[in-house]
Design a protein around this motif. Structure first.
Motif, PDB file in Angstrom:
ATOM      1  N   VAL A 112      67.279  21.803 131.001  1.00  0.00           N
ATOM      2  CA  VAL A 112      67.981  22.039 129.739  1.00  0.00           C
ATOM      3  C   VAL A 112      68.576  23.442 129.761  1.00  0.00           C
ATOM      4  O   VAL A 112      67.917  24.402 130.168  1.00  0.00           O
ATOM      5  N   VAL A 113      69.826  23.555 129.326  1.00  0.00           N
ATOM      6  CA  VAL A 113      70.519  24.836 129.250  1.00  0.00           C
ATOM      7  C   VAL A 113      70.883  25.122 127.800  1.00  0.00           C
ATOM      8  O   VAL A 113      71.345  24.236 127.079  1.00  0.00           O
ATOM      9  N   ALA A 170      64.493  30.661 133.276  1.00  0.00           N
ATOM     10  CA  ALA A 170      65.204  31.909 133.523  1.00  0.00           C
ATOM     11  C   ALA A 170      66.044  32.212 132.296  1.00  0.00           C
ATOM     12  O   ALA A 170      66.764  31.341 131.807  1.00  0.00           O
ATOM     13  N   VAL A 171      65.930  33.431 131.785  1.00  0.00           N
ATOM     14  CA  VAL A 171      66.703  33.855 130.617  1.00  0.00           C
ATOM     15  C   VAL A 171      67.495  35.097 131.001  1.00  0.00           C
ATOM     16  O   VAL A 171      66.921  36.133 131.337  1.00  0.00           O
ATOM     17  N   SER A 183      65.858  26.021 131.399  1.00  0.00           N
ATOM     18  CA  SER A 183      64.454  25.620 131.493  1.00  0.00           C
ATOM     19  C   SER A 183      64.347  24.343 132.307  1.00  0.00           C
ATOM     20  O   SER A 183      65.210  23.463 132.208  1.00  0.00           O
ATOM     21  N   GLU A 184      63.274  24.243 133.071  1.00  0.00           N
ATOM     22  CA  GLU A 184      63.073  23.086 133.949  1.00  0.00           C
ATOM     23  C   GLU A 184      61.619  22.631 133.844  1.00  0.00           C
ATOM     24  O   GLU A 184      60.701  23.455 133.860  1.00  0.00           O
ATOM     25  N   ILE A 210      71.552  30.182 138.531  1.00  0.00           N
ATOM     26  CA  ILE A 210      72.259  29.379 137.533  1.00  0.00           C
ATOM     27  C   ILE A 210      72.418  30.157 136.230  1.00  0.00           C
ATOM     28  O   ILE A 210      73.485  30.174 135.621  1.00  0.00           O
ATOM     29  N   ALA A 211      71.351  30.836 135.793  1.00  0.00           N
ATOM     30  CA  ALA A 211      71.399  31.566 134.526  1.00  0.00           C
ATOM     31  C   ALA A 211      72.407  32.710 134.558  1.00  0.00           C
ATOM     32  O   ALA A 211      73.005  33.054 133.533  1.00  0.00           O
ATOM     33  N   THR A 212      72.606  33.303 135.725  1.00  0.00           N
ATOM     34  CA  THR A 212      73.507  34.449 135.829  1.00  0.00           C
ATOM     35  C   THR A 212      74.874  34.077 136.380  1.00  0.00           C
ATOM     36  O   THR A 212      75.702  34.959 136.628  1.00  0.00           O
TER      37      THR A 212
END
Length: 378
Positions: A112-113, A170-171, A183-184, A210-212
């Motif tokens: 989920v993003v 990862a945030v 989130s995974e 992916i987050a960055t």
């Protein structure tokens, strides 16, 4: 570094191709990967730094980015595998949320993003590692980059650890408040109770990438930043000041360890005697003296001679651990300062009890909640 700015035509071309690429997904996964790489390099070239603002061209088109488009971009970032959109999509002026079920051949996972804006780096709890008292299985790192952006990587079990469901996340939060949360879980969907594999598919390094990724940047122009709100903890004691009052007030039989908390207004620590460890929490709040919500909350309490309202609560609320209970002394002063002191017979939330009762009695919790030392910051 010279930046390649996106034009309106670039973006329209990107999404026309993305939709076509989605149709080709089942036909040729290999072609799909080559196409994604070519598209990324051709369109984005040198990406802007994490702390920089999106270009004007990005701002013109971000509002028109659909969740389907964003889902396709997410799939482009993943290793080869099977991806299916999940019914978790939600969109508002403040955030874009979407998810997929992804299977690399070793068990499906849920990803989920969330794309959102925060007023500043200090206003979001997601820019800090979770408290161990609330997330006892957390393994978290926090780093601040040279451009001022913050990255938080976390691994933890969700629910009962023995079941084995894990959430890795990862945030990435830029200095100007753009926040990407990925989130995974090692289960295929939210409805699944059991894990589909021992660990989530993507590593923390892959989640960080992916987050960055700069491909999210243009989507933020369609997301409004929340209006700045007054800091509810402003003027309250710092974590260090709270802990100093507590440790000076504890009975001599008590030993302490594991101190943590928020910058202001909240602290917790482990207290122990010969019977075992116990979590102790202290929370300070500021209310208007005649707030009707506080009148309702304390209606079943008592009023002390000095006017302080006191309410005692005992029960298993807030816990999932076997046999875990909490005792709370909740006090409200005439000036609106609320002091909440809670002790548990467990070392953290979500874990089993390690003793029959909390380490501090109701009387000792009451004395701590009514301590005159809290009034020094009033």
């Amino acid at each position: 570094m010279v930046e390649n700015q996106l034009t309106q035509l670039d973006v329209e071309r990107h999404f026309s191709i993305s939709r076509a690429k989605k149709l080709l997904h089942k036909v040729s996964p290999i072609f799909r990967r080559i196409f994604a790489v070519t598209l990324t390099v051709g369109m984005y070239g040198c990406a802007p730094e994490m702390g920089s603002s999106p270009s004007p061209a990005n701002s013109r088109v971000g509002a028109g980015v659909s969740l389907e488009d964003l889902s396709i971009i997410l799939q482009d970032m993943l290793p080869t595998g099977k991806a299916v959109a999940l019914p978790t999509e939600a969109e508002s002026r403040r955030a874009k949320n979407f998810g997929i079920s992804y299977d690399d051949g070793h068990g499906a996972v849920r990803i989920v993003v969330s794309l959102q804006r925060v007023p500043d780096l200090n206003s979001s709890e997601l820019t800090r590692c979770p408290l161990i008292s609330r997330s006892p299985t957390s393994r978290c790192t926090r780093s601040v980059n040279v451009d001022g952006s913050v990255l938080v990587l976390n691994q933890e079990y969700e629910g009962v650890q023995e079941v084995g469901v894990q959430r890795w996340s990862a945030v990435a939060t830029s200095k100007d408040g753009r926040q990407t949360v990925i989130s995974e879980w090692n289960r295929a969907s939210e409805q699944e109770d059991m894990p589909s594999r021992p660990n989530p598919s993507l590593s923390l390094k892959q989640l960080e990438a992916i987050a960055t990724d700069r491909r999210w940047d243009f989507a933020f122009s369609g997301i409004e930043a929340p209006s700045p709100q007054p800091d509810p903890s402003a003027g309250l004691m710092t974590k260090e000041e709270i802990l100093a009052v507590v440790k000076a007030s504890l009975p001599r039989r008590i030993r302490t360890s594991g101190e943590e908390g928020d910058p202001r207004g909240y602290a917790d620590l482990k207290v122990r005697d010969k019977q075992g460890e116990s979590l102790l929490e202290i929370q300070l709040q500021r209310w208007k003296p005649e707030d009707p919500r506080m009148a309702q909350l304390f209606k079943d309490g008592v009023v002390k001679p000095n006017g302080i309202r006191l309410l005692i609560r005992q029960g298993p609320y807030g816990h999932k651990g076997a046999g875990a209970i909490s005792w709370t002394a909740d006090s409200l002063r005439l000036n609106g300062l609320r002091v909440i002191v809670t002790a548990h017979n467990a070392a953290a939330y979500g874990v089993d009890a390690v003793r029959k009762e909390p380490a501090l009695s109701v009387g000792e919790l009451t004395d701590l909640a009514l301590n005159d030392a809290w009034d020094s910051q009033s």
